[in-house]
Design an enzyme around this catalytic site. Structure first.
Site, PDB file in Angstrom:
ATOM      1  N   HIS A  72       0.704  -1.049   0.013  1.00 46.54           N
ATOM      2  CA  HIS A  72       0.332  -0.469  -0.304  1.00 46.54           C
ATOM      3  C   HIS A  72       1.162   0.997   0.054  1.00 46.54           C
ATOM      4  O   HIS A  72       0.400   2.216  -1.074  1.00 46.54           O
ATOM      5  CB  HIS A  72      -0.625   0.161   1.138  1.00 46.54           C
ATOM      6  CG  HIS A  72      -1.996   0.989   1.608  1.00 46.54           C
ATOM      7  ND1 HIS A  72      -3.163   1.106   0.594  1.00 46.54           N
ATOM      8  CD2 HIS A  72      -1.535   1.986   1.620  1.00 46.54           C
ATOM      9  CE1 HIS A  72      -3.731   2.185   0.853  1.00 46.54           C
ATOM     10  NE2 HIS A  72      -2.771   3.064   1.615  1.00 46.54           N
ATOM     11  N   TYR A  75       4.595   0.422  -2.632  1.00 46.44           N
ATOM     12  CA  TYR A  75       4.370   0.012  -4.295  1.00 46.44           C
ATOM     13  C   TYR A  75       4.868  -1.152  -4.781  1.00 46.44           C
ATOM     14  O   TYR A  75       5.400  -1.023  -5.712  1.00 46.44           O
ATOM     15  CB  TYR A  75       4.598   1.289  -4.865  1.00 46.44           C
ATOM     16  CG  TYR A  75       2.998   1.889  -4.966  1.00 46.44           C
ATOM     17  CD1 TYR A  75       1.758   1.612  -4.658  1.00 46.44           C
ATOM     18  CD2 TYR A  75       3.182   2.848  -4.544  1.00 46.44           C
ATOM     19  CE1 TYR A  75       0.875   2.643  -4.957  1.00 46.44           C
ATOM     20  CE2 TYR A  75       2.668   4.121  -4.023  1.00 46.44           C
ATOM     21  CZ  TYR A  75       1.662   3.757  -4.353  1.00 46.44           C
ATOM     22  OH  TYR A  75       0.455   4.773  -3.729  1.00 46.44           O
ATOM     23  N   GLU A 116      -4.961   7.112  -5.474  1.00 50.01           N
ATOM     24  CA  GLU A 116      -4.939   6.819  -4.192  1.00 50.01           C
ATOM     25  C   GLU A 116      -5.905   5.341  -4.435  1.00 50.01           C
ATOM     26  O   GLU A 116      -7.094   5.699  -4.818  1.00 50.01           O
ATOM     27  CB  GLU A 116      -4.077   6.475  -3.508  1.00 50.01           C
ATOM     28  CG  GLU A 116      -4.947   7.143  -1.906  1.00 50.01           C
ATOM     29  CD  GLU A 116      -4.137   7.751  -1.039  1.00 50.01           C
ATOM     30  OE1 GLU A 116      -4.220   6.286  -0.611  1.00 50.01           O
ATOM     31  OE2 GLU A 116      -3.150   8.182  -0.721  1.00 50.01           O
ATOM     32  N   SER A 117      -5.623   3.797  -4.115  1.00 52.30           N
ATOM     33  CA  SER A 117      -6.385   2.741  -4.095  1.00 52.30           C
ATOM     34  C   SER A 117      -7.022   3.174  -2.595  1.00 52.30           C
ATOM     35  O   SER A 117      -5.206   2.836  -1.687  1.00 52.30           O
ATOM     36  CB  SER A 117      -6.012   2.087  -4.535  1.00 52.30           C
ATOM     37  OG  SER A 117      -5.070   0.945  -4.338  1.00 52.30           O
ATOM     38  N   HIS A 118      -7.869   2.880  -1.942  1.00 54.44           N
ATOM     39  CA  HIS A 118      -7.639   2.314   0.019  1.00 54.44           C
ATOM     40  C   HIS A 118      -8.572   0.817  -0.063  1.00 54.44           C
ATOM     41  O   HIS A 118      -9.478   0.525   0.609  1.00 54.44           O
ATOM     42  CB  HIS A 118      -8.441   3.371   0.167  1.00 54.44           C
ATOM     43  CG  HIS A 118      -7.741   4.282   1.096  1.00 54.44           C
ATOM     44  ND1 HIS A 118      -8.085   4.374   3.172  1.00 54.44           N
ATOM     45  CD2 HIS A 118      -6.488   4.324   1.549  1.00 54.44           C
ATOM     46  CE1 HIS A 118      -6.927   4.929   3.501  1.00 54.44           C
ATOM     47  NE2 HIS A 118      -5.421   4.950   2.288  1.00 54.44           N
ATOM     48  N   ASN A 119      -7.734   0.115  -1.084  1.00 57.53           N
ATOM     49  CA  ASN A 119      -8.935  -0.869  -0.881  1.00 57.53           C
ATOM     50  C   ASN A 119      -8.690  -2.378   0.014  1.00 57.53           C
ATOM     51  O   ASN A 119      -9.846  -2.830   0.501  1.00 57.53           O
ATOM     52  CB  ASN A 119      -8.327  -2.088  -2.494  1.00 57.53           C
ATOM     53  CG  ASN A 119      -8.349  -1.478  -3.308  1.00 57.53           C
ATOM     54  OD1 ASN A 119      -8.597   0.099  -3.943  1.00 57.53           O
ATOM     55  ND2 ASN A 119      -7.006  -1.487  -4.641  1.00 57.53           N
ATOM     56  N   HIS A 120      -7.392  -2.464   0.256  1.00 56.93           N
ATOM     57  CA  HIS A 120      -7.763  -3.123   1.602  1.00 56.93           C
ATOM     58  C   HIS A 120      -7.855  -2.199   3.254  1.00 56.93           C
ATOM     59  O   HIS A 120      -8.908  -3.058   3.701  1.00 56.93           O
ATOM     60  CB  HIS A 120      -6.089  -3.715   1.805  1.00 56.93           C
ATOM     61  CG  HIS A 120      -5.543  -4.442   0.283  1.00 56.93           C
ATOM     62  ND1 HIS A 120      -4.911  -3.869  -0.213  1.00 56.93           N
ATOM     63  CD2 HIS A 120      -5.637  -5.504   0.110  1.00 56.93           C
ATOM     64  CE1 HIS A 120      -4.597  -4.641  -1.752  1.00 56.93           C
ATOM     65  NE2 HIS A 120      -4.683  -6.278  -1.161  1.00 56.93           N
ATOM     66  N   ARG A 139      -5.362  15.258   2.260  1.00 54.68           N
ATOM     67  CA  ARG A 139      -4.310  16.204   2.636  1.00 54.68           C
ATOM     68  C   ARG A 139      -2.899  16.575   2.410  1.00 54.68           C
ATOM     69  O   ARG A 139      -2.267  16.682   1.920  1.00 54.68           O
ATOM     70  CB  ARG A 139      -3.825  15.171   4.011  1.00 54.68           C
ATOM     71  CG  ARG A 139      -2.134  15.065   4.600  1.00 54.68           C
ATOM     72  CD  ARG A 139      -2.096  13.940   4.751  1.00 54.68           C
ATOM     73  NE  ARG A 139      -2.178  12.822   3.750  1.00 54.68           N
ATOM     74  CZ  ARG A 139      -1.822  11.310   3.694  1.00 54.68           C
ATOM     75  NH1 ARG A 139      -2.415  11.075   5.188  1.00 54.68           N
ATOM     76  NH2 ARG A 139      -1.160  11.015   3.008  1.00 54.68           N
ATOM     77  N   ASP A 140      -2.782  15.213   0.938  1.00 53.43           N
ATOM     78  CA  ASP A 140      -1.927  15.472  -0.421  1.00 53.43           C
ATOM     79  C   ASP A 140      -2.006  16.104  -1.401  1.00 53.43           C
ATOM     80  O   ASP A 140      -0.838  17.158  -1.523  1.00 53.43           O
ATOM     81  CB  ASP A 140      -1.883  13.805  -1.260  1.00 53.43           C
ATOM     82  CG  ASP A 140      -0.828  12.797   0.084  1.00 53.43           C
ATOM     83  OD1 ASP A 140      -0.653  12.701   1.018  1.00 53.43           O
ATOM     84  OD2 ASP A 140      -1.288  11.354  -0.699  1.00 53.43           O
TER      85      ASP A 140
END
Length: 273
Positions: A72, A75, A116-120, A139-140
């Site tokens: 996460h 990468y 971004e991904s927040h899959n998990h 935030r980013d």
């Protein structure tokens, strides 16, 4: 394995992990026991470092490494493709590559993009995982000196009418995940006043075992107001603020590094609380 955890005197629970003399089998067991999702080679590198500096690591240090070295955050699997197709891109209109990419808009302005991904994290705690996904990309963009102006959320779930007996063992029902993710995105975006202007929802059996929760943000800034988010001095002061860690927790990111099987998913449910 608990014999390798030694409690230290501190105003909060803190453990020293007896790592330096651990055998190969112990390294893997420690990674599993602490939910680090680090392989033996990675644990061996950590062991070598602490042998070199002459002390044992704390559980806080190992958990920090587990997060920083997770799929996460760093990468590991996709970095080879990023290095080939994304990182080499050089153009005069690319102004920065910090927490968000910054691209020239006109002579005086720029826009910042972050996805971004927040899959998990969302698979463990759908509301909190999606919530923090939105918070993270806001935030980013802010970290580059830009004002967030819009959000986008492409989402992928298993079919909502999937019979319970048709679910892979250890996974949650798509209807539960769908409701939590949508609520998390809605609540965070609405409360900070940034509209969701684009997105998409896909339902397919291929996502029964692993949902996809992508979140994106675009921001706008004057070039003169852009900031660089890099640490410039060892005297820099860092301030950490935010709410309490939720069920997606510190293991929401290390979950991204495990091979998804019915056994690993069931085990992670206990470790992520």
């Amino acid at each position: 394995m608990d014999d390798r955890l030694r409690k230290r005197s501190a105003p909060f629970p803190l453990y020293e992990i007896l790592l330096r003399d651990a055998k190969v089998g112990d390294l893997k067991a420690l990674s599993d026991r602490l939910g680090l999702s680090l392989n033996v080679e990675e644990m061996d590198r950590i062991q070598e470092y602490f042998r070199r500096i002459g002390r044992e690591p704390t559980d806080v240090e190992l958990q920090s490494l587990g997060q920083a070295w997770s799929e996460h955050c760093c990468y590991k699997s996709s970095k080879v493709f990023l290095k080939e197709f994304i990182f080499p891109v050089q153009a005069p209109y690319v102004l920065d590559r910090g927490d968000a990419g910054v691209v020239e808009f006109d002579e005086d302005h720029a826009y910042a993009l972050r996805i971004e991904s927040h899959n998990h994290p969302s698979a463990i705690e759908p509301y909190g995982g999606a919530n923090t996904g939105i918070g993270g990309i806001l935030r980013d963009v802010l970290a580059m000196g830009a004002q967030p102006i819009a959000l986008a959320d492409p989402l992928h779930f298993g079919p909502l009418d999937t019979p319970t007996e048709g679910l892979p063992k250890g996974t949650r029902h798509p209807k539960y995940l769908f409701g939590g993710v949508v609520a998390g995105i809605r609540d965070y975006g609405n409360r900070v006043g940034i509209p969701t202007v684009a997105g998409g929802i896909v339902f397919d059996e291929g996502y029964l075992g692993n949902i996809v929760v992508n979140v994106a943000c675009v921001g706008f800034a004057k070039k003169s107001q852009l900031v660089r988010n890099r640490a410039a001095s060892e005297r820099d002061v860092f301030i950490l603020c935010g709410g309490k860690t939720g069920r997606d927790g510190i293991h929401g990111v290390t979950y991204a590094s495990i091979d998804l099987t019915d056994r690993s998913v069931r085990g992670w449910e206990a470790g992520a609380v």
